[in-house]
Design a protein around this motif. Structure first.
Motif, PDB file in Angstrom:
ATOM      1  N   ALA A  81       0.799  -1.229   0.000  1.00  0.00           N
ATOM      2  CA  ALA A  81       0.000   0.000   0.000  1.00  0.00           C
ATOM      3  C   ALA A  81       0.839   1.291   0.000  1.00  0.00           C
ATOM      4  O   ALA A  81       0.541   2.204  -0.774  1.00  0.00           O
ATOM      5  N   PRO A  82       1.904   1.389   0.840  1.00  0.00           N
ATOM      6  CA  PRO A  82       2.669   2.643   0.793  1.00  0.00           C
ATOM      7  C   PRO A  82       3.343   2.871  -0.560  1.00  0.00           C
ATOM      8  O   PRO A  82       3.618   4.019  -0.933  1.00  0.00           O
ATOM      9  N   GLU A  83       3.588   1.777  -1.300  1.00  0.00           N
ATOM     10  CA  GLU A  83       4.208   1.919  -2.629  1.00  0.00           C
ATOM     11  C   GLU A  83       3.152   2.255  -3.695  1.00  0.00           C
ATOM     12  O   GLU A  83       3.500   2.693  -4.790  1.00  0.00           O
ATOM     13  N   GLY A  94       0.788   6.509   3.548  1.00  0.00           N
ATOM     14  CA  GLY A  94       1.672   6.898   4.650  1.00  0.00           C
ATOM     15  C   GLY A  94       1.276   8.229   5.268  1.00  0.00           C
ATOM     16  O   GLY A  94       1.378   8.419   6.482  1.00  0.00           O
ATOM     17  N   GLU A  95       0.795   9.155   4.422  1.00  0.00           N
ATOM     18  CA  GLU A  95       0.382  10.468   4.944  1.00  0.00           C
ATOM     19  C   GLU A  95      -0.752  10.312   5.949  1.00  0.00           C
ATOM     20  O   GLU A  95      -0.733  10.895   7.039  1.00  0.00           O
ATOM     21  N   LEU A  96      -1.768   9.515   5.572  1.00  0.00           N
ATOM     22  CA  LEU A  96      -2.922   9.346   6.463  1.00  0.00           C
ATOM     23  C   LEU A  96      -2.525   8.612   7.738  1.00  0.00           C
ATOM     24  O   LEU A  96      -3.014   8.925   8.819  1.00  0.00           O
ATOM     25  N   ILE A  97      -1.619   7.656   7.622  1.00  0.00           N
ATOM     26  CA  ILE A  97      -1.181   6.942   8.824  1.00  0.00           C
ATOM     27  C   ILE A  97      -0.340   7.858   9.711  1.00  0.00           C
ATOM     28  O   ILE A  97      -0.420   7.800  10.937  1.00  0.00           O
ATOM     29  N   GLY A  98       0.416   8.753   9.107  1.00  0.00           N
ATOM     30  CA  GLY A  98       1.146   9.762   9.882  1.00  0.00           C
ATOM     31  C   GLY A  98       0.171  10.631  10.673  1.00  0.00           C
ATOM     32  O   GLY A  98       0.370  10.887  11.878  1.00  0.00           O
ATOM     33  N   LEU A  99      -0.908  11.055  10.015  1.00  0.00           N
ATOM     34  CA  LEU A  99      -1.886  11.899  10.717  1.00  0.00           C
ATOM     35  C   LEU A  99      -2.597  11.097  11.802  1.00  0.00           C
ATOM     36  O   LEU A  99      -2.891  11.618  12.877  1.00  0.00           O
ATOM     37  N   TRP A 100      -2.832   9.818  11.531  1.00  0.00           N
ATOM     38  CA  TRP A 100      -3.402   8.932  12.568  1.00  0.00           C
ATOM     39  C   TRP A 100      -2.494   8.941  13.803  1.00  0.00           C
ATOM     40  O   TRP A 100      -2.957   9.102  14.933  1.00  0.00           O
ATOM     41  N   ALA A 101      -1.195   8.781  13.562  1.00  0.00           N
ATOM     42  CA  ALA A 101      -0.230   8.736  14.671  1.00  0.00           C
ATOM     43  C   ALA A 101      -0.220  10.069  15.431  1.00  0.00           C
ATOM     44  O   ALA A 101      -0.139  10.090  16.667  1.00  0.00           O
ATOM     45  N   ALA A 102      -0.325  11.179  14.696  1.00  0.00           N
ATOM     46  CA  ALA A 102      -0.301  12.500  15.348  1.00  0.00           C
ATOM     47  C   ALA A 102      -1.545  12.686  16.224  1.00  0.00           C
ATOM     48  O   ALA A 102      -1.455  13.228  17.336  1.00  0.00           O
ATOM     49  N   VAL A 103      -2.699  12.219  15.758  1.00  0.00           N
ATOM     50  CA  VAL A 103      -3.924  12.344  16.569  1.00  0.00           C
ATOM     51  C   VAL A 103      -3.826  11.450  17.807  1.00  0.00           C
ATOM     52  O   VAL A 103      -4.212  11.852  18.905  1.00  0.00           O
ATOM     53  N   VAL A 104      -3.274  10.247  17.638  1.00  0.00           N
ATOM     54  CA  VAL A 104      -3.095   9.357  18.790  1.00  0.00           C
ATOM     55  C   VAL A 104      -2.179  10.032  19.822  1.00  0.00           C
ATOM     56  O   VAL A 104      -2.442  10.002  21.029  1.00  0.00           O
ATOM     57  N   TRP A 105      -1.131  10.674  19.340  1.00  0.00           N
ATOM     58  CA  TRP A 105      -0.212  11.394  20.230  1.00  0.00           C
ATOM     59  C   TRP A 105      -0.967  12.503  20.992  1.00  0.00           C
ATOM     60  O   TRP A 105      -0.791  12.671  22.206  1.00  0.00           O
TER      61      TRP A 105
END
Ligand code: SAH
Length: 364
Positions: free
Chosen positions: A53-55, A61-72
């Motif tokens: 998927a990231p390829e 990856g962008e959406l998963i990055g934002l997911w991680a930022a919201v979790v933080w």
């Protein structure tokens, strides 16, 4: 090419040790430092064996990055947190995630990047792609340093070794690799004795399986889930697991070899093809709950990415794109969330502490 191939190596092991368990075969096939599939090549992309998927698109990856930022942020925006990726491949997901989250105030200064990666070849690629972020590599999740951690694993658990147990009239026997004494070709055999691994099989399956049925268990995956859940419960954080798999434990042989984007025979291509198995999300959730954690989902990749706003993100990118680029973005979106593509085959689960708010994409 080394003079000794993986097949020679396996043949020598069988000659010395007797039939090899599937976890041993998978571990050697995928991650042996000299012969392993991931140690000897970069398998990703159109010219390789498969596309992840990231390829497919930067949006993943962008959406998963934002997911991680919201979790933080849900964690209370701590001043220090590990961002961990298991099996980062080419490093594409992490690079896209970090680029997309640069504007989130305080997030990057809090981050320490840790990568769990067995392959030296892929570590080198990851090091180049992520050189701005000074990641630290680890061989195993149990080597990660203490501290709150947000953990991402895309197509990692499906590469962890499984054992296959076959039900016979007499009980459960383990499938092992042997070599035909006449032809020398690799073959499957069953252990004569009862397998102690049957203790890991779901009780419902133990009770209902019929002779010939195959049950799969992955002690390696259960152990990774246990390590992650214990540290999340004790030290804070969350894990996001995305993989080909099933929400409910079942019977069936899901071991799959893929070469040049096509399924191929496992035994005929040993050492030359990628080997994966479906992830048993129910078995992993059970371990997480036993460790005191909460298991959210699994939901489908299509539902998860849609909840995170992939359609809006695609529209925003398309508004700035040439007609040709716009067609590519649209095709990538369909590939990631389409029901006949990765959208339903891939499942997404999140593991958190017991009292934590459900992470983005798991609210309902
Ligand atoms: N997440 C990436 C790559 C998926 S392929 C992507 O989505 O593109 C599987 C990855 O896990 C590879 O990086 C492989 O080298 C790594 N890997 C497989 N088995 C591993 C193990 N036992 N320990 C650590 N890394 C492993």
């Amino acid at each position: 090419m080394s003079a000794v191939s993986l097949l020679d190596h396996l043949r020598r092991r069988v000659a010395a040790e007797g039939p090899l368990s599937l976890p041993e075969v998978m571990a050697d096939t995928l991650t042996h430092p000299r012969f392993g599939y991931y140690a000897t090549r970069d398998p990703f992309g159109a010219g390789g064996d498969f596309v992840t998927a990231p390829e497919v698109s930067q949006m993943f990856g962008e959406l998963i990055g934002l997911w991680a930022a919201v979790v933080w942020q849900q964690m209370g925006s701590p001043g220090w947190v590990h961002l961990v990726e298991l099996g980062p491949g080419r490093g594409t997901l992490m690079a896209d995630a970090l680029r997309a989250t640069r504007p989130v105030p305080g997030f990057h200064t809090a981050l320490e990047i840790h990568l769990v990666e067995a392959s030296r070849t892929l570590r080198e690629i990851q090091g180049r792609v992520l050189s701005d972020y000074s990641p630290t590599w680890h061989d195993d999740v149990s080597h990660l340093p203490d501290g709150p951690a947000i953990v991402i694993a895309n197509e990692f658990f499906d590469a962890l070794p499984i054992a296959q147990l076959q039900r016979t009239g007499a009980g459960w026997h383990e499938r092992r690799l042997a070599f035909d004494p006449e032809s020398g070709a690799p073959i499957w055999t069953l252990t004569p004795g009862m397998s102690p691994l049957a203790a890991l099989v779901n009780p419902r399956i133990l009770a209902t399986a019929r002779p010939g049925d195959i049950a799969e268990v992955s002690p390696a995956s259960l152990s990774v889930a246990d390590v992650l859940a214990k540290r999340i419960v004790g030290q804070g954080g969350a894990a996001l697991v995305i993989d080909y798999g099933h929400a409910r434990s079942g019977v069936g042989d899901t071991l799959q070899a893929v070469q040049a984007h096509r399924p191929v025979d496992v035994l005929a291509t040993l050492g030359e093809a990628d080997l994966t198995a479906h992830v048993d999300f129910a078995a992993l959730a059970q371990v997480v709950k036993q460790a005191g954690g909460a298991a959210h989902g699994p939901t489908t990749q299509g539902a998860f990415l849609s909840a995170l706003g992939i359609v809006q993100r695609a529209q925003a990118l398309m508004a700035k794109a040439t007609p040709e680029q716009a067609r590519d973005i649209e095709a990538a979106t369909v590939r990631l969330i389409g029901p006949d593509e990765m959208g339903t085959l891939f499942k997404v689960a999140a593991w958190t502490g017991p009292m934590d708010a459900p992470p983005p994409g798991f609210e309902a």
